[in-house]
Scaffold this active site. Sequence first.
Site, short mmCIF file in Angstrom:
data_model
loop_
_atom_site.label_atom_id
_atom_site.label_comp_id
_atom_site.label_asym_id
_atom_site.label_seq_id
_atom_site.Cartn_x
_atom_site.Cartn_y
_atom_site.Cartn_z
N ASP A 38 0.86 -1.17 0.00
CA ASP A 38 0.00 0.00 0.00
C ASP A 38 0.92 1.25 0.00
O ASP A 38 2.13 1.12 0.22
CB ASP A 38 -0.85 -0.06 1.27
CG ASP A 38 -1.61 1.21 1.53
OD1 ASP A 38 -2.35 1.63 0.64
OD2 ASP A 38 -1.45 1.79 2.63
N ASP A 40 -0.16 5.17 0.97
CA ASP A 40 -0.41 6.16 2.03
C ASP A 40 -0.38 5.52 3.41
O ASP A 40 -1.09 4.55 3.67
CB ASP A 40 -1.77 6.83 1.83
CG ASP A 40 -1.80 7.70 0.60
OD1 ASP A 40 -0.95 8.59 0.49
OD2 ASP A 40 -2.68 7.49 -0.26
N ASP A 227 -1.61 -0.75 5.80
CA ASP A 227 -1.93 -0.11 7.08
C ASP A 227 -3.42 -0.18 7.37
O ASP A 227 -3.87 0.30 8.41
CB ASP A 227 -1.48 1.37 7.10
CG ASP A 227 -2.43 2.27 6.35
OD1 ASP A 227 -2.54 2.12 5.13
OD2 ASP A 227 -3.10 3.11 6.99
O1 C5P Z 1 -2.54 4.47 -0.55
P1 C5P Z 1 -3.78 4.12 0.25
O2 C5P Z 1 -4.57 3.00 -0.35
O3 C5P Z 1 -3.47 3.93 1.69
O4 C5P Z 1 -4.72 5.44 0.16
C1 C5P Z 1 -5.90 5.57 0.82
C2 C5P Z 1 -5.87 6.59 1.94
O5 C5P Z 1 -6.21 7.86 1.43
C3 C5P Z 1 -6.93 6.25 2.95
O6 C5P Z 1 -6.35 5.63 4.10
C4 C5P Z 1 -7.61 7.58 3.28
O7 C5P Z 1 -7.49 7.95 4.64
C5 C5P Z 1 -6.95 8.60 2.40
N1 C5P Z 1 -7.90 9.49 1.72
C6 C5P Z 1 -7.76 10.86 1.85
N2 C5P Z 1 -8.64 11.70 1.22
C7 C5P Z 1 -9.63 11.22 0.45
C8 C5P Z 1 -9.78 9.83 0.29
C9 C5P Z 1 -8.89 9.00 0.94
O8 C5P Z 1 -6.83 11.31 2.55
N3 C5P Z 1 -10.43 12.04 -0.15
MG MG Z 2 -2.82 3.23 3.44
#
Ligand code: C5P
Ligand code: MG
Length: 289
Positions: A38, A40, A227
């Site tokens: 993953d 973030d 995560d």
């Molecule tokens: O890379 P990863 O799959 O972890 O990315 C998803 C993350 O992006 C989620 O954990 C979520 O908290 C974050 N997110 C965000 N803003 C959004 C949608 C998702 O920060 N509008």
């Molecule tokens: Mg993540």
Amino acid sequence: MIPELSNPSVLMRDPQRVEEILQTMLQCGSNTLQVISDFDMTLTRFAFNGKRCPTCHNILDNSSIITSDCKEKLAKLLGTYYPIEIDCSRSIEEKLPLMVEWWTKAHELLVQQKIKKDLLAMTVRESEAKLRDGFQVFFDHLHEHNVPLLIFSAGIGDILEEVIRQAGVFHPNVKVFSNYMDFDEDGVLKAFKGELIHIYNKREGALLNTGHFQDLRTRPNVLLLGDSLGDLAMADGVQDMENILKIGFLNDKVDERKQSYLNAYDVVLVKDETLEVPNALIHYLTANK
Ligand code: C5P
Ligand code: MG
């Protein structure tokens, strides 16, 4: 066997099982290994000096290319939906439609901002994005040992690629599955491409990319890093999988979520902002027999 597994941040439901998986994977050799991670809050830091670090989305949310009115709306969405994302009293079934709602609303707002493609590099450069300590070793070592790294992210592919490009680690062994921006002929954001990837549909995302896993069918051993509990599905497309070791970063709401992470991940890293343990495992698995 691996001293870093005794670090205070490391929790394991069954340390002996972890040892067995690692030994089996070592026997098979690094040419049978693939890494699926993953992005973030897994490859990037969750916090730095007590302050939250941005996700791909937050890099845009906080940037100068978004109007203050839109920033306010995006911050409101984050304030509403992030607590739901990490709420372990709700089931995934209950959270899934709400996550789709979050991503959909955020992407609609971003599209309304008419973001220019040629401003993305500057936006990332000026952001507070931070890869975890040890990232250089992580990316370089996998590259040197020809181990494929799939970064599977529900974030924004264009931003993610820019983060690793600017860090000098977007090596040819790296492949990214993510949400990519679609620009018009003037380089202005008009939509997001393809099927939305959010945190709870990585299985569907994996199954849409069977070609990638087909190419890697001689690598049935997987090291998975995530995560969120949704990240466990990232390896669902792997063909003829033989062994998998799952490493989970538990960044937030530690007490409430510890047990579910221990049940789901083989190695849980509690509030560990580094890649020290994954790097130690990768070194072990790529050592000469
Ligand atoms: O890379 P990863 O799959 O972890 O990315 C998803 C993350 O992006 C989620 O954990 C979520 O908290 C974050 N997110 C965000 N803003 C959004 C949608 C998702 O920060 N509008
Ligand atoms: Mg993540």
